[in-house]
Design an enzyme around this catalytic site. Structure first.
Site, short mmCIF file in Angstrom:
data_model
loop_
_atom_site.label_atom_id
_atom_site.label_comp_id
_atom_site.label_asym_id
_atom_site.label_seq_id
_atom_site.Cartn_x
_atom_site.Cartn_y
_atom_site.Cartn_z
N SER A 172 25.18 64.08 51.00
CA SER A 172 23.98 63.60 50.31
C SER A 172 23.40 62.30 50.84
O SER A 172 22.27 61.95 50.51
CB SER A 172 24.26 63.44 48.82
OG SER A 172 24.41 64.70 48.21
N SER A 195 21.12 64.61 48.44
CA SER A 195 20.42 64.24 47.22
C SER A 195 19.95 62.78 47.20
O SER A 195 19.16 62.39 46.34
CB SER A 195 21.33 64.46 46.00
OG SER A 195 22.50 63.67 46.06
N LYS A 240 20.17 54.44 44.82
CA LYS A 240 20.04 55.74 44.15
C LYS A 240 20.27 55.55 42.66
O LYS A 240 21.13 54.77 42.24
CB LYS A 240 21.08 56.67 44.76
CG LYS A 240 21.06 58.12 44.33
CD LYS A 240 22.15 58.86 45.09
CE LYS A 240 22.13 60.35 44.85
NZ LYS A 240 23.19 61.04 45.67
#
Length: 435
Positions: free
Chosen positions: A161, A137, A62
């Site tokens: 997330s 996310s 990420k």
């Protein structure tokens, strides 16, 4: 046994890069041009010597991790970069274990939503069926693993997330015990709740990656005591009566039946009310996120999409007294759960998301109300365990009526990471590939 390392790291990395370039999922923000060079150097260095645990395995992360010479975008717009001064310990540990980072992955802007929608870098598509939401996310992390581009990926998890997109993509998503992996080199959202999370298809690989990342002292500091006897499953029945749709409830019952047939014992347990835990977590996240972003939001609102701006404006209304009270409440809730539910159960079993995956045409990134409501619905069963600092795993468990994956959560007491991962190894073999 860890899945076999590639015979040629350079070929493995080249294949992953090619797959990433060919993919239409929009999972990546940036591919690293030096990845193949690093793979060649790894091959040369290990030609005649021992190979570390993750030797030659490509992975991605990420875009919240700071590396030498690169600040992460955190999914923000118009040139935003997080200005962290310290580089990621987690990435250094994976490099030492022989893994090779090939790129930075897409995400919800500033980690402050859970839809997988990003107006700056584009929405991430679900590799199982692009008509449905991917979640977030850590959306790019789950999509890249589910599509087979990389065998594992890193994300962060503040309120679900990692677990949310893993469940929606049909892969494993693990949030370790708070404090098990310390890393000053990530862009924060809510520092008291942020945790580095792991996504993989293979449970054995998931355990190997966690072993490489885990703080050396965390095993002694956090490891839960062993208990002899059958696995005890705790069912938070009051939670399961609210907001769990029949398709998801049927999957939970199927997993429960499978585990009890294997010798586990099931019992009802009481947890603090979902709404109470979510409100407590929301207060803490709001105060900490506002403190981090207040100045930047005032100076450069274009760095933040409308849905995130709306959440941060509301977050600024949370005062210090409410925050301090929420911290005290968190301690009380954690003690109550450990002394109550975990006195009767080794792990808890509950949903990741209470309903089937929503369609993308329902989750509209131009409608801040819908985007916000979707995020809150996704967080509902996840955020309480981030608040309490418990290890939690999203385990692929079935399919809904549209053929989309349904995940369940396995949650342990603080330090029971190895137990939670062992359950994944026993009941969560490599899931079906994307449709």
């Amino acid at each position: 046994m860890i899945p076999a390392s590639p015979r040629d790291p350079a070929q493995a990395v080249a294949a992953a890069l090619a797959a990433a370039r060919a993919s239409r999922l929009n999972a990546f923000i940036e591919l690293f041009p030096d990845a193949e060079e690093r793979a060649l150097a790894l091959s040369a260095a290990s030609a005649d010597g021992p190979r570390p645990a993750l030797w030659g395995l490509p992975f991605a992360h990420k875009d919240v991790f700071v590396t030498a010479g690169r600040q992460p975008t955190v999914g923000g717009g118009h040139g935003y970069r997080w200005g962290g001064e310290r580089t990621s310990v987690a990435l250094d540990r994976l490099a030492a274990a022989g893994a090779i980072a090939i790129g930075a992955l897409n995400l919800d802007p500033h980690c402050y939503a859970a839809t997988g929608l990003n107006p700056y870098f584009g929405r991430v598509l679900n590799p199982v069926d692009a008509r449905f939401a991917v979640g977030g996310s850590s959306s790019g992390s789950a999509a890249a693993v589910a599509a087979g581009i990389v065998p594992f990926a890193l994300g962060t998890d503040t309120g679900g997330s990692v677990r949310i997109p893993a469940a929606l993509c049909g892969v494993l998503g693990f949030k370790p015990t708070a404090g098990a992996i310390s890393d000053p080199g990530i862009a924060p959202l809510s520092p008291s709740q942020d945790v580095i999370g792991l996504i993989a298809r293979d449970p054995t690989l998931l355990r190997a990656v966690f072993a490489a990342l885990r703080d050396p002292a965390s095993r002694e500091q956090h490891e839960a005591p062993l208990r002899v006897g059958p696995l005890r499953l705790g069912l938070p029945t009051e939670w399961l009566r609210t907001g769990v749709e029949p398709e998801v409830a049927a999957v939970i019952q199927s997993v429960l039946r499978r585990m009890t047939e294997d010798g586990a014992l099931a019992a009802e347990v009481a947890l603090p009310p979902l709404d109470v835990l979510n409100a407590c977590a929301g207060t803490i996240t709001s105060f900490e996120a506002s403190a981090l972003h207040r100045t930047r939001l005032a100076e450069r609102p274009d760095w933040y999409p409308a849905a995130v701006r709306r959440r941060l404006v509301a977050a600024a209304e949370v005062g210090r007294d409410a925050y301090d009270r929420a911290l005290r409440d968190r301690d009380a809730h954690r003690a109550a759960v450990i002394q109550g539910a975990f006195a009767a159960a080794d792990v808890l079993l509950c949903p990741v998301i209470g309903g089937p995956a929503p369609r993308l045409d329902v989750v509209d990134d131009d409608d801040v109300t819908i985007a916000g409501a979707t995020t809150l619905a996704f967080l509902r069963f996840n955020r309480p365990f981030s608040l309490l600092g418990l290890p939690a795993l999203a385990l692929p468990a079935g399919r809904d009526g549209n053929g989309m994956p349904v995940g369940i959560q396995i949650v342990g007491r603080p330090g029971a990471d190895d137990l939670v991962l062992a359950i994944a190894g026993r009941f969560g073999g490599p899931p079906d590939g994307p449709a």
